[in-house]
Motif scaffolding. Structure first.
Motif, PDB file in Angstrom:
ATOM      1  N   ALA A 257      29.454  -1.825  41.078  1.00 48.74           N
ATOM      2  CA  ALA A 257      30.599  -1.086  41.603  1.00 48.74           C
ATOM      3  C   ALA A 257      31.150  -0.093  40.594  1.00 48.74           C
ATOM      4  O   ALA A 257      31.631   0.979  40.967  1.00 48.74           O
ATOM      5  CB  ALA A 257      31.689  -2.066  42.039  1.00 48.74           C
ATOM      6  N   PHE A 258      31.090  -0.429  39.314  1.00 47.79           N
ATOM      7  CA  PHE A 258      31.612   0.450  38.270  1.00 47.79           C
ATOM      8  C   PHE A 258      31.145  -0.075  36.923  1.00 47.79           C
ATOM      9  O   PHE A 258      30.559  -1.166  36.824  1.00 47.79           O
ATOM     10  CB  PHE A 258      33.148   0.526  38.308  1.00 47.79           C
ATOM     11  N   THR A 259      31.418   0.706  35.880  1.00 49.84           N
ATOM     12  CA  THR A 259      31.085   0.325  34.501  1.00 49.84           C
ATOM     13  C   THR A 259      32.320   0.466  33.630  1.00 49.84           C
ATOM     14  O   THR A 259      33.065   1.445  33.751  1.00 49.84           O
ATOM     15  CB  THR A 259      29.957   1.215  33.947  1.00 49.84           C
ATOM     16  N   LEU A 260      32.539  -0.515  32.752  1.00 51.74           N
ATOM     17  CA  LEU A 260      33.573  -0.414  31.729  1.00 51.74           C
ATOM     18  C   LEU A 260      32.920   0.078  30.443  1.00 51.74           C
ATOM     19  O   LEU A 260      32.052  -0.592  29.876  1.00 51.74           O
ATOM     20  CB  LEU A 260      34.227  -1.779  31.483  1.00 51.74           C
ATOM     21  N   ALA A 261      33.320   1.260  29.975  1.00 47.48           N
ATOM     22  CA  ALA A 261      32.830   1.825  28.715  1.00 47.48           C
ATOM     23  C   ALA A 261      33.860   1.501  27.642  1.00 47.48           C
ATOM     24  O   ALA A 261      34.953   2.064  27.619  1.00 47.48           O
ATOM     25  CB  ALA A 261      32.628   3.329  28.843  1.00 47.48           C
ATOM     26  N   GLY A 285      25.361   9.569  38.436  1.00 46.36           N
ATOM     27  CA  GLY A 285      25.820  10.316  39.599  1.00 46.36           C
ATOM     28  C   GLY A 285      27.210  10.868  39.369  1.00 46.36           C
ATOM     29  O   GLY A 285      28.000  10.336  38.587  1.00 46.36           O
ATOM     30  N   GLU A 286      27.532  11.935  40.073  1.00 49.58           N
ATOM     31  CA  GLU A 286      28.775  12.676  39.862  1.00 49.58           C
ATOM     32  C   GLU A 286      30.007  11.818  40.120  1.00 49.58           C
ATOM     33  O   GLU A 286      31.017  11.940  39.427  1.00 49.58           O
ATOM     34  CB  GLU A 286      28.794  13.910  40.768  1.00 49.58           C
ATOM     35  N   ASN A 287      29.948  10.949  41.122  1.00 50.66           N
ATOM     36  CA  ASN A 287      31.150  10.239  41.552  1.00 50.66           C
ATOM     37  C   ASN A 287      31.188   8.777  41.135  1.00 50.66           C
ATOM     38  O   ASN A 287      32.100   8.048  41.523  1.00 50.66           O
ATOM     39  CB  ASN A 287      31.279  10.337  43.080  1.00 50.66           C
ATOM     40  N   TYR A 288      30.205   8.330  40.359  1.00 51.15           N
ATOM     41  CA  TYR A 288      30.202   6.942  39.906  1.00 51.15           C
ATOM     42  C   TYR A 288      31.367   6.717  38.949  1.00 51.15           C
ATOM     43  O   TYR A 288      31.705   7.583  38.137  1.00 51.15           O
ATOM     44  CB  TYR A 288      28.885   6.617  39.211  1.00 51.15           C
ATOM     45  N   GLN A 289      31.980   5.544  39.040  1.00 46.05           N
ATOM     46  CA  GLN A 289      33.153   5.247  38.229  1.00 46.05           C
ATOM     47  C   GLN A 289      32.741   4.614  36.897  1.00 46.05           C
ATOM     48  O   GLN A 289      32.503   3.405  36.797  1.00 46.05           O
ATOM     49  CB  GLN A 289      34.109   4.348  38.996  1.00 46.05           C
ATOM     50  N   PHE A 290      32.605   5.458  35.900  1.00 48.55           N
ATOM     51  CA  PHE A 290      32.288   5.072  34.525  1.00 48.55           C
ATOM     52  C   PHE A 290      33.613   5.103  33.781  1.00 48.55           C
ATOM     53  O   PHE A 290      34.049   6.144  33.299  1.00 48.55           O
ATOM     54  CB  PHE A 290      31.275   6.065  33.947  1.00 48.55           C
ATOM     55  N   LEU A 291      34.296   3.970  33.723  1.00 50.13           N
ATOM     56  CA  LEU A 291      35.690   3.894  33.309  1.00 50.13           C
ATOM     57  C   LEU A 291      35.803   3.801  31.791  1.00 50.13           C
ATOM     58  O   LEU A 291      35.167   2.945  31.169  1.00 50.13           O
ATOM     59  CB  LEU A 291      36.359   2.695  33.967  1.00 50.13           C
ATOM     60  N   LEU A 292      36.634   4.635  31.206  1.00 54.48           N
ATOM     61  CA  LEU A 292      36.668   4.812  29.761  1.00 54.48           C
ATOM     62  C   LEU A 292      37.818   4.046  29.116  1.00 54.48           C
ATOM     63  O   LEU A 292      38.906   3.914  29.682  1.00 54.48           O
ATOM     64  CB  LEU A 292      36.803   6.295  29.414  1.00 54.48           C
ATOM     65  N   ASN A 308      37.966  13.477  21.292  1.00 53.07           N
ATOM     66  CA  ASN A 308      39.322  13.031  21.597  1.00 53.07           C
ATOM     67  C   ASN A 308      39.312  12.348  22.956  1.00 53.07           C
ATOM     68  O   ASN A 308      38.807  12.904  23.935  1.00 53.07           O
ATOM     69  CB  ASN A 308      40.267  14.232  21.612  1.00 53.07           C
ATOM     70  N   ILE A 309      39.868  11.137  23.033  1.00 53.86           N
ATOM     71  CA  ILE A 309      39.837  10.383  24.280  1.00 53.86           C
ATOM     72  C   ILE A 309      40.481  11.156  25.422  1.00 53.86           C
ATOM     73  O   ILE A 309      40.050  11.040  26.582  1.00 53.86           O
ATOM     74  CB  ILE A 309      40.515   9.002  24.105  1.00 53.86           C
ATOM     75  N   ASP A 310      41.505  11.974  25.133  1.00 53.18           N
ATOM     76  CA  ASP A 310      42.161  12.730  26.193  1.00 53.18           C
ATOM     77  C   ASP A 310      41.205  13.751  26.812  1.00 53.18           C
ATOM     78  O   ASP A 310      41.292  14.048  28.015  1.00 53.18           O
ATOM     79  CB  ASP A 310      43.400  13.429  25.656  1.00 53.18           C
ATOM     80  N   ASN A 311      40.299  14.291  26.022  1.00 54.46           N
ATOM     81  CA  ASN A 311      39.304  15.214  26.571  1.00 54.46           C
ATOM     82  C   ASN A 311      38.229  14.463  27.352  1.00 54.46           C
ATOM     83  O   ASN A 311      37.735  14.956  28.374  1.00 54.46           O
ATOM     84  CB  ASN A 311      38.660  16.014  25.437  1.00 54.46           C
ATOM     85  N   PHE A 312      37.854  13.271  26.887  1.00 53.10           N
ATOM     86  CA  PHE A 312      36.876  12.476  27.620  1.00 53.10           C
ATOM     87  C   PHE A 312      37.414  12.078  28.992  1.00 53.10           C
ATOM     88  O   PHE A 312      36.699  12.150  30.000  1.00 53.10           O
ATOM     89  CB  PHE A 312      36.487  11.231  26.831  1.00 53.10           C
ATOM     90  N   THR A 313      38.666  11.632  29.055  1.00 57.10           N
ATOM     91  CA  THR A 313      39.207  11.205  30.347  1.00 57.10           C
ATOM     92  C   THR A 313      39.399  12.385  31.289  1.00 57.10           C
ATOM     93  O   THR A 313      39.367  12.223  32.509  1.00 57.10           O
ATOM     94  CB  THR A 313      40.540  10.472  30.162  1.00 57.10           C
ATOM     95  N   GLN A 314      39.577  13.574  30.728  1.00 61.09           N
ATOM     96  CA  GLN A 314      39.705  14.751  31.580  1.00 61.09           C
ATOM     97  C   GLN A 314      38.386  15.081  32.278  1.00 61.09           C
ATOM     98  O   GLN A 314      38.363  15.453  33.447  1.00 61.09           O
ATOM     99  CB  GLN A 314      40.181  15.948  30.751  1.00 61.09           C
ATOM    100  N   CYS A 315      37.278  14.933  31.567  1.00 58.68           N
ATOM    101  CA  CYS A 315      35.987  15.267  32.170  1.00 58.68           C
ATOM    102  C   CYS A 315      35.334  14.062  32.851  1.00 58.68           C
ATOM    103  O   CYS A 315      34.318  14.214  33.534  1.00 58.68           O
ATOM    104  CB  CYS A 315      35.032  15.880  31.149  1.00 58.68           C
ATOM    105  N   MET A 316      35.890  12.867  32.655  1.00 60.71           N
ATOM    106  CA  MET A 316      35.372  11.667  33.310  1.00 60.71           C
ATOM    107  C   MET A 316      36.544  10.940  33.971  1.00 60.71           C
ATOM    108  O   MET A 316      36.914   9.826  33.595  1.00 60.71           O
ATOM    109  CB  MET A 316      34.677  10.753  32.295  1.00 60.71           C
ATOM    110  N   PRO A 317      37.167  11.569  34.979  1.00 67.56           N
ATOM    111  CA  PRO A 317      38.356  10.957  35.597  1.00 67.56           C
ATOM    112  C   PRO A 317      37.970   9.781  36.493  1.00 67.56           C
ATOM    113  O   PRO A 317      36.789   9.520  36.734  1.00 67.56           O
ATOM    114  CB  PRO A 317      38.949  12.105  36.416  1.00 67.56           C
ATOM    115  N   THR A 318      38.978   9.092  36.975  1.00 71.23           N
ATOM    116  CA  THR A 318      38.739   7.993  37.901  1.00 71.23           C
ATOM    117  C   THR A 318      39.529   8.219  39.176  1.00 71.23           C
ATOM    118  O   THR A 318      40.639   8.763  39.142  1.00 71.23           O
ATOM    119  CB  THR A 318      39.139   6.642  37.286  1.00 71.23           C
TER     120      THR A 318
END
Length: 549
Positions: A257-261, A285-292, A308-318
């Motif tokens: 269902a998702f991944t915890l990174a 995949g584009e919409n898979y939930q790879f949670l940071l 910077n984590i803030d940049n990672f969460t911006q490009c990998m949102p949930t």
């Protein structure tokens, strides 16, 4: 940069639905009333200043102004070309020197102008850290003024904020405004949105933006996950090497269902952060939930060298309905959205030591207790807590100041709450503890803390040593930080004083952990995808936690 401008720029949004627009958002201009502002004061912690006509930014953040502009008139598909925040400083305190005036995005607190104080952002709701905390209530700098300037009189102070405004407009960030901080030296006093003598000197935001001719259709809502059993995967210390790719591809084949990174994401093997996000999306995949979750390598508070984590969460949102600050401290329930069936599990992600320490008696620890207690009161069966680092461990990392891991307080607190599973990375290996619990003969689990060493393991704290465990009897910790990244695996020290707490551990096989959850059982297994010396993987580990009949 800071500058003096002669007059307030003017502009209104035309009625047309496409084209280029320049709009000034300033209370009293063209009927606009959407600016809210106040400040919080460490010397008057329960006083609200929502009606104040002037706001001061004091040295070392003793006074912190807050500003927010309603931008709902800008279409979500607009492209922001430029945005300038302007505040009129009627006077200056302090002195010149190598100091900075800086604005920061308020992260997730919907502060109320007429209620916010040093202690609370609205009635009954505390700031994560009293007075707004760095990394908990506000993020990294949006824009920093010139240092060392020596203002001589009233002037406009301007900040460029195009990227921030773009993210507010398109929904990447919720708009909770900004806070203005000074590290010392020049201390401005600004006119507020309530200033009535000359309304043109109120705070303003000038936005230049373009709207295309064809409006974008409303996005389809994300489908709700089906109720019932599910699985997820987890790993930390990831990178982007060839071996990492093989592990991640294997992980993607699990159709979880998702991944915890669990932190330490790119190791700068691919830069910038957006390129690493695209690397992950290319596998899952584009919409898979790879949670940071933040690790020390991308923590701005720890001067992380790899983004910077803030940049990672911006490009990998949930799109999951999370509560809190995604990428730092947040939680979510899964499966969500079924009004007739409570979720099976709550996932609580902590920015442990990055920078929060969750010490006994702290607001942070009390907050986490409320997440756990509320989940159980709602009928949620399983509690999983994730972070980048914790203790105990048999690897290179521990609770000493050298590794900057959170101390024994957080570890013993989570065990006292009998969370089912704690997962983290940081050590580049795989480790799994026995089931641990506090009790009459174990009031506190001794672990290495850099002060009282060496420790002596207390076997009364071990309640089950095998692979078939009973739910609510205690807590299991899984360390899964061997994705692999480009670094070597951290060797296992079975002579470590904490070794009696562990059921198994290894560092030569890399891979990830998969967890499956049903109403009555949690099953976790380490899936090896290779060995550091080449050849086929040989290590495996599986355990279950089962609800008693």
């Amino acid at each position: 940069n800071t500058s003096i401008i002669s007059s307030s720029p003017q502009g209104i949004t035309p009625a047309a639905t496409s084209g280029n627009f320049v709009t000034t958002f300033q209370n009293g201009l063209s009927g606009y009333t959407g600016t809210t502002d106040t400040y919080v004061n460490t010397y008057a912690k329960t006083t609200n200043y929502g009606l104040a006509t002037s706001l001061t930014a004091a040295s070392y953040n003793a006074l912190k102004p807050l500003f927010r502009f309603d931008l709902s008139s800008i279409p979500a598909n607009a492209v922001v070309n430029s945005a300038t925040l302007s505040f009129y400083a009627s006077s200056w305190g302090g002195n010149s020197g190598s100091y900075q005036n800086t604005i920061y995005r308020v992260l997730d607190k919907n502060w109320v102008e007429s209620e916010a104080t040093w202690n609370i952002y609205s009635t009954g709701n505390n700031w994560t850290t009293a007075g707004l905390g760095s990394g908990t209530d506000y993020g990294t700098p949006v824009f920093t003024s010139l240092t060392g300037f020596n203002p001589t009189g009233p002037m406009w102070v301007n900040f460029s904020a195009a990227t921030l405004v773009q993210n507010w407009v398109n929904g990447t960030y919720q708009n909770h405004g900004i806070t203005y901080l000074t590290s010392g030296g020049p201390q401005p006093t600004f006119y507020s949105s309530e200033y009535a003598i000359d309304t043109s000197l109120r705070p303003k935001l000038v936005v230049d933006y373009t709207v295309s001719g064809e409006p974008e259709p409303e996005p389809e809502p994300w489908p709700l996950p089906p109720p019932g059993p599910f699985s997820f995967t987890l790993t930390g210390d990831i990178g982007a090497s060839t071996l990492t790719t093989a592990s991640l591809q294997n992980m993607a084949s699990q159709n979880s269902a998702f991944t915890l990174a669990l932190g330490d994401l790119s190791y700068s093997q691919i830069t910038p952060e957006s390129a690493w996000c695209n690397y992950i999306k290319g596998i899952f995949g584009e919409n898979y939930q790879f949670l940071l979750e933040v690790g020390n390598h991308e923590s701005p508070e720890k001067s992380g060298p790899d983004g910077n984590i803030d940049n990672f969460t911006q490009c990998m949102p949930t799109h999951f309905p999370i509560t809190g600050n995604y990428g730092r401290e947040y939680y979510f329930d899964y499966p969500y959205g079924n009004i007739n069936t409570p979720p099976l599990a709550r996932f609580i992600m902590l920015n442990a030591s990055l920078p929060e320490t969750y010490l006994n008696g702290s607001q942070a620890q009390t907050r986490v207790a409320s997440y756990i207690d509320q989940a159980r009161a709602s009928g949620i069966k399983w509690i999983v807590v994730g972070m980048h680092m914790l203790c105990p461990t048999l690897g290179n990392k521990n609770c000493t100041s050298y590794s900057a891991s959170p101390g024994p307080d957080l570890f013993n607190f989570l065990v006292s709450k009998k969370v089912d599973l704690i997962v983290h990375g940081h050590d580049h290996n795989y480790q799994r503890t026995k089931q641990l619990a506090l009790g009459p003969n174990c009031l506190n689990i001794p672990v290495e803390d850099g002060v009282t060493n060496p420790v002596v393991a207390d076997l009364d704290c071990v309640v089950d040593s095998d692979d078939s465990l009973i739910k609510d009897a205690g807590t299991v910790i899984v360390i899964s930080g061997r994705t692999p990244n480009y670094q070597y695996g951290y060797e296992i020290n079975w002579s470590d004083p904490e070794a009696p707490y562990f059921r198994t551990a290894q560092y030569t096989n890399y891979g990830y952990t998969k967890v499956s959850i049903t109403e009555s059982q949690l099953t976790a297994e380490f899936i090896a995808t290779g060995t550091s010396g080449g050849g086929s993987a040989t290590f495996s580990d599986t355990f279950t936690i089962t609800e008693p009949n």
